[in-house]
Scaffold this active site. Structure first.
Site: not given
Ligand code: NAP
Length: 257
Positions: A164, A157
């Site tokens: 984070k 990570y």
């Molecule tokens: P996700 O569907 O890939 O969402 C992440 C989003 O961030 C995507 O829409 C991505 O767009 C966007 N992004 C990246 N760079 C960006 C930028 N410069 N400007 C605007 N948007 C941007 O994945 P997710 O897992 O749902 O993630 C959402 C949040 O949850 C994140 O903060 C992640 O760290 C957190 N989280 C996820 C998990 C997990 O296991 N999935 C666990 C804990 C926390 P692109 O696709 O174009 O890059």
């Protein structure tokens, strides 16, 4: 009903597809009557986000790369025109280069470190600052998404864990700033979910298996679990809660050996 969000408005950053945690948040808020603006990061996502958004009631869909200040400004200008006010911001945006999410942390490049922090941590403050004038007098709520890799070592990570940690500290500082205005800021620390971003973390399948076997609930969380927690934090049900990181992780954070 204390979860009713009728006559409220919100903006959700970070919807990429139907598995995005931000999408589950959007659906939960929409289900209680909140009118939403969804943003997408790149033009390549526009069509799929517009298609998904057909499930919502009269949403506003706008582009926003959070590393481009003019694009963030444009989102809030459009929200001012369309909604006139704002009650909620959901921040579900994160990014680190794939090569920084595997191997030893000490290989992290300065550029990769800065980029991960800009997108994944600083952007919360950037959007919160612009949201505040629209939230005046409305007891606004801001929610972001984090992961336990901020406080414990989760193999691979790496720099995202450091970003984070900065994000969670930002939640506390922002909460203290905006509390006197009646607004609340919280983070949801979600368990692992197979999304587009998560697939970039080396060994992600092993993490999912580990949680399914070792968390108190003996299962992985669903995106709906996150959406429901977001609804709670954005509704009057959580009126006394701010500056906190709430775990939606099947209880995994309590475990020792
Ligand atoms: P996700 O569907 O890939 O969402 C992440 C989003 O961030 C995507 O829409 C991505 O767009 C966007 N992004 C990246 N760079 C960006 C930028 N410069 N400007 C605007 N948007 C941007 O994945 P997710 O897992 O749902 O993630 C959402 C949040 O949850 C994140 O903060 C992640 O760290 C957190 N989280 C996820 C998990 C997990 O296991 N999935 C666990 C804990 C926390 P692109 O696709 O174009 O890059």
């Amino acid at each position: 009903m204390p979860t009713s969000l009728i006559d409220r408005t919100g903006v959700v950053f970070g919807v990429a597809n139907k598995r995005s945690l931000a999408w589950s948040c959007a659906k939960a808020l929409d289900s209680q009557g909140m009118r939403l603006c969804l943003t997408y990061a790149t033009p390549r996502l526009e069509e799929s986000v517009r298609k998904l958004a057909e499930e919502l009631t009269n949403p506003l869909i706008l582009p926003c790369d959070v590393t481009v200040p003019e694009e963030i400004d444009a989102v809030f200008e459009k929200i001012t025109d369309e909604f006139n006010h704002l009650d909620t911001v959901v921040h579900g945006v994160a990014f680190a280069k794939r090569e920084e999410l595997a191997g030893d942390f000490y290989h992290t490049s300065k550029e990769g470190y800065m980029l991960a922090h800009e997108v994944s941590a600083y952007s919360l403050t950037a959007v919160a600052r612009r949201a505040l004038p629209l939230m005046e007098g409305r007891q606004g709520t801001i929610v972001t998404l984090t992961y336990i890799g901020s406080e414990r070592v989760v193999r691979n990570y790496n720099v995202m864990g450091i970003a984070k940690a900065a994000l969670e500290a930002s939640v506390r500082y922002l909460a203290n700033d905006v509390g006197p205005m009646g607004h609340r800021v919280n983070a949801i620390s979600a368990g692992p979910v197979r999304t587009l971003s998560a697939s970039g973390v080396g060994g992600f399948t092993k993490i999912l298996d580990h949680i399914a076997k070792n968390s108190p609930l003996r299962r992985n969380i669903t995106t709906e679990d996150v959406g429901k927690a977001c609804l709670f934090l954005c509704s009057d049900m959580s009126s006394g809660i701010t500056g906190t990181t709430m775990y939606v992780d099947s209880g995994y954070h309590i475990m020792g050996v």
